[in-house]
Write an enzyme that holds these catalytic residues in place. Structure first.
Site, PDB file in Angstrom:
ATOM      1  N   HIS A  85      29.740 -52.289   2.490  1.00  0.00           N
ATOM      2  CA  HIS A  85      29.229 -50.948   2.802  1.00  0.00           C
ATOM      3  C   HIS A  85      30.419 -50.011   2.954  1.00  0.00           C
ATOM      4  CE1 HIS A  85      26.724 -47.787   4.544  1.00  0.00           C
ATOM      5  NE2 HIS A  85      27.751 -47.559   5.342  1.00  0.00           N
ATOM      6  N   ASP A 164      15.184 -46.947  10.403  1.00  0.00           N
ATOM      7  CA  ASP A 164      16.411 -46.226  10.055  1.00  0.00           C
ATOM      8  C   ASP A 164      16.095 -45.006   9.203  1.00  0.00           C
ATOM      9  OD1 ASP A 164      19.272 -45.741   9.646  1.00  0.00           O
ATOM     10  OD2 ASP A 164      18.765 -46.241   7.577  1.00  0.00           O
ATOM     11  N   ARG A 171      18.020 -37.481  12.652  1.00  0.00           N
ATOM     12  CA  ARG A 171      19.410 -37.221  13.046  1.00  0.00           C
ATOM     13  C   ARG A 171      20.023 -36.139  12.175  1.00  0.00           C
ATOM     14  NH1 ARG A 171      21.882 -42.658  12.108  1.00  0.00           N
ATOM     15  NH2 ARG A 171      23.833 -41.645  12.683  1.00  0.00           N
ATOM     16  N   SER A 186      22.295 -47.983  12.319  1.00  0.00           N
ATOM     17  CA  SER A 186      21.755 -47.542  11.028  1.00  0.00           C
ATOM     18  C   SER A 186      22.315 -48.392   9.878  1.00  0.00           C
ATOM     19  CB  SER A 186      22.113 -46.066  10.843  1.00  0.00           C
ATOM     20  OG  SER A 186      21.942 -45.658   9.530  1.00  0.00           O
ATOM     21  N   LYS A 190      20.177 -51.908   8.158  1.00  0.00           N
ATOM     22  CA  LYS A 190      19.819 -52.074   6.736  1.00  0.00           C
ATOM     23  C   LYS A 190      20.481 -53.308   6.144  1.00  0.00           C
ATOM     24  CE  LYS A 190      21.298 -47.888   5.730  1.00  0.00           C
ATOM     25  NZ  LYS A 190      21.326 -46.604   6.339  1.00  0.00           N
TER      26      LYS A 190
END
Ligand code: URA
Length: 428
Positions: A85, A164, A171, A186, A190
């Protein structure tokens, strides 16, 4: 214990009390079920932003996000599953060469990717430069492609961490994105739900990143690694430089071309280096002892890439979109090219690379090509970047924004490093 009303929980949180795992789970479950109001969840997010969250609250929030949907199990594929990520940067196309490269080394890569928002690009938008390529896959299709090809890049399915999706949208409009515990829940919500057994985080630091300073990047990376490890996911983070764009292109189709160059054994040195560094980390977590540089050199990563594109409806041989309008920006003085990541992203956005709202379309052909390396000496009138756009109005806006790129520095700034890794966080 009976459940306390949400206003009481919020009041306790506001006064600095730690909420229990059950309380946080009830709050998130209630929000997904429509029983907790948007205003109440927004108040919770704002309280976390302002007051922080303890480690156990962060773990509880992450667990609640994971459990809000289906947690995928990839153990039946018979190969380790590892993902990466990135916190998002300018010209960050690394997933495109990285996913097929790691898959070519014998590891399953189930990457859930996102779209451009703000100044950062989105992997799905880049892949959609191939007409016909589909980001949304059914779980059955995803499992089949992982089994047959080894790598998938896809959008978040409806059943993956739905909390999320709802919380991120909230947000985004309540000024509560920039909070380490909320980002941790978050991102990991995922990634852990997608079934990965190992995870490498590319935490970008610099003007083109979410985290502007090394200290902020380190805080986020440490929290991500600690929390993921708590869930039994082997995790490490690389803090990487994002003060200048990664590679030589920013923009969807331009970045796909550059990624293909890397997969064919060429491409910019910094993109190649970072792809290999991240691949080595992922393979370490998978316990696979293969040299990724060899898989890049022998064409097997490129072969997996072609199969990945085709498996999701694209044609890897199709010509990618090109922009009808291109304009060069020239240096306005003799000096050192700066090409700050944020400034390049601003010009790219004006040209059409990104979107203001998540419903907006992107221009796949738009972007900025760096014609000189950041930090290099340029002469007055020398072209430093080429802007690409499909719209004359957007090109005009990009040229107005481009004055920052024409400006040079009288003293050298450090050139963009070939190896962008600043620090590694995680088990040795
Ligand atoms: N990316 C995410 O997926 N979540 C965040 O909260 C921030 C960036």
């Amino acid at each position: 214990m009976t459940r306390q009303p949400v206003p009481v929980l919020l009041n306790r949180k506001r006064h600095g009390e730690e909420l229990s795992e059950d309380e946080i789970r009830d709050l998130v479950e209630g929000y997904v079920a429509g029983e907790v109001a948007h205003e109440q969840m927004a108040a919770f997010c704002m309280a976390v932003c302002c007051l922080g969250a303890s480690e156990s609250e962060t773990v509880a929030l992450t667990r609640a996000v994971i459990e809000s949907g289906h947690r995928h199990d990839l153990s039946g594929l018979g190969r380790p599953a590892v993902d990466k990520h990135s916190t998002g940067g300018v010209g960050d196309k690394i997933s495109l060469p990285l996913v097929p490269l790691v898959a070519a080394c014998g590891v399953v890569v189930p990457q859930t990717a996102g779209r451009a928002l703000g100044h950062t690009g989105g992997t799905l938008d880049k892949m959609e430069s191939f007409s016909g390529w589909r980001a949304q896959l059914t779980p059955v299709e995803q499992a089949r492609i992982l089994h047959e090809v080894g790598g998938v890049i896809s959008g978040q399915s409806d059943d993956l961490a739905p909390a999320d999706r709802l919380m991120y949208a909230l947000r985004d409009i309540t000024g509560t994105v920039e909070s380490v515990p909320l980002i941790v829940a978050s991102v990991l919500g995922k990634k852990i739900a997608e079934g990965t057994q190992g995870l490498v985080l590319d935490v970008k630091v610099g003007s083109g990143a979410f985290m502007k300073t090394l200290d902020d990047g380190r805080e986020l990376a440490t929290a991500l690694v600690r929390t993921a490890t708590h869930f039994g996911v082997a995790t490490s983070a690389l803090l990487t430089d994002m003060s200048t764009p990664l590679g030589r292109t920013v923009g969807n189709a331009l970045e796909v071309r550059e990624s293909v160059e890397v997969l064919q054994g060429g491409g910019p040195e910094d993109v190649v280096e970072l792809t290999l560094e991240l691949a080595r980390e992922m393979l370490r977590h998978a316990g696979v002892d293969v040299d990724p540089a060899a898989r890049l050199a022998d064409g097997s990563a490129y072969d997996v890439w072609r199969r990945m594109v085709a498996a999701q409806g694209g044609d890897p041989d199709q010509p990618l979109p090109t922009a009808p309008h291109t304009e060069c920006v020239v240096a306005d003085h003799d000096g050192y090219a700066v090409l700050d990541a944020w400034d390049v992203a601003t010009v790219g956005r004006a040209a059409g690379t990104g979107r203001e709202r998540k419903e907006d379309p992107v221009d796949p052909a738009a972007g900025v090509e760096l014609l000189v390396a950041p930090g290099s000496w340029v002469r007055t009138g020398q072209a430093v970047v080429r802007i690409h756009s499909s719209s004359t109005a957007r090109m005009e806006a990009a040229l107005v924004a481009a004055s920052a790129l024409a400006a040079t520095a009288p003293v050298p700034r450090a050139p963009a490093p070939v190896n962008r890794v600043l620090e590694r966080i995680g088990p040795a």
